[in-house]
Design a protein around this motif. Structure first.
Motif, mmCIF file in Angstrom:
data_model
loop_
_atom_site.group_PDB
_atom_site.id
_atom_site.type_symbol
_atom_site.label_atom_id
_atom_site.label_comp_id
_atom_site.label_asym_id
_atom_site.label_seq_id
_atom_site.Cartn_x
_atom_site.Cartn_y
_atom_site.Cartn_z
ATOM 1 N N MET A 1 33.277 65.051 31.802
ATOM 2 C CA MET A 1 34.390 64.115 31.886
ATOM 3 C C MET A 1 35.687 64.756 31.404
ATOM 4 S SD MET A 1 35.087 60.830 32.557
ATOM 5 C CE MET A 1 33.569 59.879 32.301
ATOM 6 N N ASP A 2 36.805 64.492 32.123
ATOM 7 C CA ASP A 2 38.124 64.934 31.702
ATOM 8 C C ASP A 2 38.695 63.891 30.747
ATOM 9 O OD1 ASP A 2 40.661 65.847 31.349
ATOM 10 O OD2 ASP A 2 41.241 65.837 33.467
ATOM 11 N N THR A 3 38.548 64.123 29.453
ATOM 12 C CA THR A 3 38.945 63.110 28.469
ATOM 13 C C THR A 3 40.458 62.945 28.363
ATOM 14 O OG1 THR A 3 38.771 64.809 26.731
ATOM 15 C CG2 THR A 3 36.857 63.393 27.088
ATOM 16 N N SER A 4 41.246 63.889 28.899
ATOM 17 C CA SER A 4 42.697 63.728 28.856
ATOM 18 C C SER A 4 43.153 62.558 29.725
ATOM 19 C CB SER A 4 43.390 65.019 29.317
ATOM 20 O OG SER A 4 43.139 65.269 30.704
ATOM 21 N N GLN A 5 42.298 62.125 30.642
ATOM 22 C CA GLN A 5 42.639 61.004 31.512
ATOM 23 C C GLN A 5 41.947 59.707 31.092
ATOM 24 O OE1 GLN A 5 42.632 61.794 35.784
ATOM 25 N NE2 GLN A 5 42.357 63.985 35.380
ATOM 26 N N VAL A 6 41.367 59.713 29.892
ATOM 27 C CA VAL A 6 40.589 58.569 29.430
ATOM 28 C C VAL A 6 41.334 57.839 28.329
ATOM 29 C CG1 VAL A 6 38.514 57.919 28.150
ATOM 30 C CG2 VAL A 6 38.346 59.495 30.070
ATOM 31 N N ASN A 7 41.501 56.550 28.483
ATOM 32 C CA ASN A 7 42.004 55.695 27.414
ATOM 33 C C ASN A 7 40.833 54.967 26.773
ATOM 34 O OD1 ASN A 7 44.728 56.325 27.906
ATOM 35 N ND2 ASN A 7 44.837 54.787 29.531
ATOM 36 N N PHE A 8 40.913 54.753 25.466
ATOM 37 C CA PHE A 8 39.859 54.045 24.744
ATOM 38 C C PHE A 8 38.500 54.729 24.948
ATOM 39 C CE2 PHE A 8 43.007 50.826 26.118
ATOM 40 C CZ PHE A 8 43.524 50.511 24.867
#
Length: 443
Positions: free
Chosen positions: A42-49
């Motif tokens: 997963m690309d966590t830079s594009q994840v909120n919360f």
């Protein structure tokens, strides 16, 4: 490969149906120790919360929808690890490890090879279901043994007299073991009375404590006696409730008040009726279901499939928190009082106590820091020892108590250690290492 591709194609819409983005950087197929894995990176830079992507509810949803075991890897970013191979079989028996940490309840081994462990406060109240011979009674003894090790007080109901006969007249009991439904009703009244007593103490305490941890922190700081937790075990609870119907009305009060005032309640039975499960499910934080008679009962307590557990697998259970679990086993011989007390002392603690005893018995945070401990760790140790009665106050100073001197005067009793295979734990660690992606074939 086809299975991996099908699962990889299903993951994004599964997240989107829950209102989440699905910014996967890639899917990788790899093999570790003979087990085939699909890694969803997963690309966590594009994840909120981020917590929404790591919740137990989401992971369980992915398991149900894909039909595969799903694990989280978060050491470096976020990856979902899906096991494509059949999971390794749980051992038929696992004894409670000798190094099981104090003040953590070790319940058993999960399919990934790790131990299921919770603090007493985290564990909360427990529902335990299972037929005769399924391992339910051994599970109750596992909880009680760890409670004794950690200095908890006990309220026990044992209608058939077969689960806790070795604990008759034990000093940890707040009252004699209940052997009849009317005695179990009195025992529940005693538990609620303990809540009343503690409520009065909370009102007298500074800081307006909201739970037992806050109260004990203030008590230790003020030089007062902290309150021990209480483990309440109601074996054959369904039979008790049927004989004493007023017990049902007391469940809610015992549940919510017990959590606040440091009481853990275990409701155990071979059968739970629909009418009984309703109010119980609102109170318990964990359901552990050994082999039961019917699929309906397994569904009722939140552990579907427990009716299919083999009668040749005592101790194997399904849980509503971890799925399959081989619960740990404690031999009845270990309930000898001195053995339980000595098991509460880790080897590191024993060495500290021996060193303090040799120096006249004095012990303090500054002394422990000189011996190489951090101030935070030293404070935690001394607070824990005070709660267990292992320290006495000498003005502002502390000394080790006669009880602790007795514990370190003889070697630790032998215990059976368990060193199970930990293949899945190792491979998940590999998959969450420093590399940008795990080694393997990109889909």
């Amino acid at each position: 490969m086809r299975l991996a591709e099908a699962v990889a194609n299903r993951l994004p819409p599964l997240l989107q149906r829950r209102g989440l983005k699905a910014p996967f950087r890639g899917f990788y197929l790899t093999e570790v120790s003979g087990l085939r894995l699909l890694i969803a990176d997963m690309d966590t830079s594009q994840v909120n919360f981020l917590e929404r992507y790591t919740s137990g509810d989401l992971v369980n949803h992915l398991r149900v929808e894909t039909g595969l075991p799903v694990y989280l890897a978060q050491n470096n970013g976020l990856r979902y690890v899906l096991l494509l191979s059949p999971p390794p079989r749980l051992p038929r028996k696992i004894e409670l490890p000798a190094d099981a940490p104090a003040h953590q309840v070790t319940l058993g081994m999960r399919v990934d090879g790790t131990l299921a462990q919770l603090g007493w406060g985290q564990m909360g109240h427990v529902l335990a279901a299972g037929m005769t011979g399924s391992g339910k009674s051994a599970f109750l003894r596992l909880l009680v043994w760890q409670a004794l090790r950690d200095g908890l007080r006990l309220l026990l109901s044992d209608l058939d007299g077969a689960t806790f006969p070795m604990l008759a007249d034990h000093p940890a009991l707040l009252q004699p073991i209940a052997s009849a439904p009317v005695e179990a009703l009195e025992l529940i009244g005693r538990a609620l009375g303990e809540c009343d007593h503690r409520a009065a103490l909370f009102k007298q305490s500074e800081g307006f404590p909201e739970n037992i941890a806050e109260y004990n922190a203030h008590a230790v700081k003020a030089g007062k006696q902290p309150l021990p937790r209480v483990l309440v075990v109601l074996d054959e609870f369904s039979a008790t409730a049927a004989a004493e119907p007023q017990i049902k009305a007391l469940i809610a009060a015992l549940g919510w008040r017990g959590r606040k005032f440091g009481l853990n309640v275990v409701f155990a039975a071979q059968e739970f009726t629909k009418e009984l499960v309703g109010p119980l499910r609102e109170q318990v934080s964990l359901a552990v279901c050994f082999r039961v008679r019917s699929a309906e009962l397994a569904r009722r307590v939140g552990c579907e499939g427990a009716e299919r557990i083999s009668p040749n697998r005592p101790g194997l259970a399904l849980t509503d928190r971890w799925g399959p679990l081989q619960t740990c086993f404690v031999d009845k011989s270990l309930f000898e009082a001195n053995a339980v007390r000595k098991a509460a002392l880790t080897e590191e603690e024993r060495l500290i106590a021996v060193r303090a005893a040799a120096g006249g018995g004095h012990i303090s945070i500054p002394l422990l820091t000189v011996w190489g401990w951090s101030e935070w760790k030293a404070r935690r140790l001394l607070e824990s020892w005070e709660r267990r009665g292992w320290l006495v106050r000498d003005g502002v100073n502390r000394r080790i108590s006669p009880k602790l001197r007795e514990l370190v005067s003889n070697p630790q009793p032998p215990q059976s250690a368990s060193n199970p295979s930990n293949r899945l734990k190792s491979l998940i660690t590999e998959c969450s290492g420093d590399a940008d992606v795990p080694a393997g074939e990109k889909l």
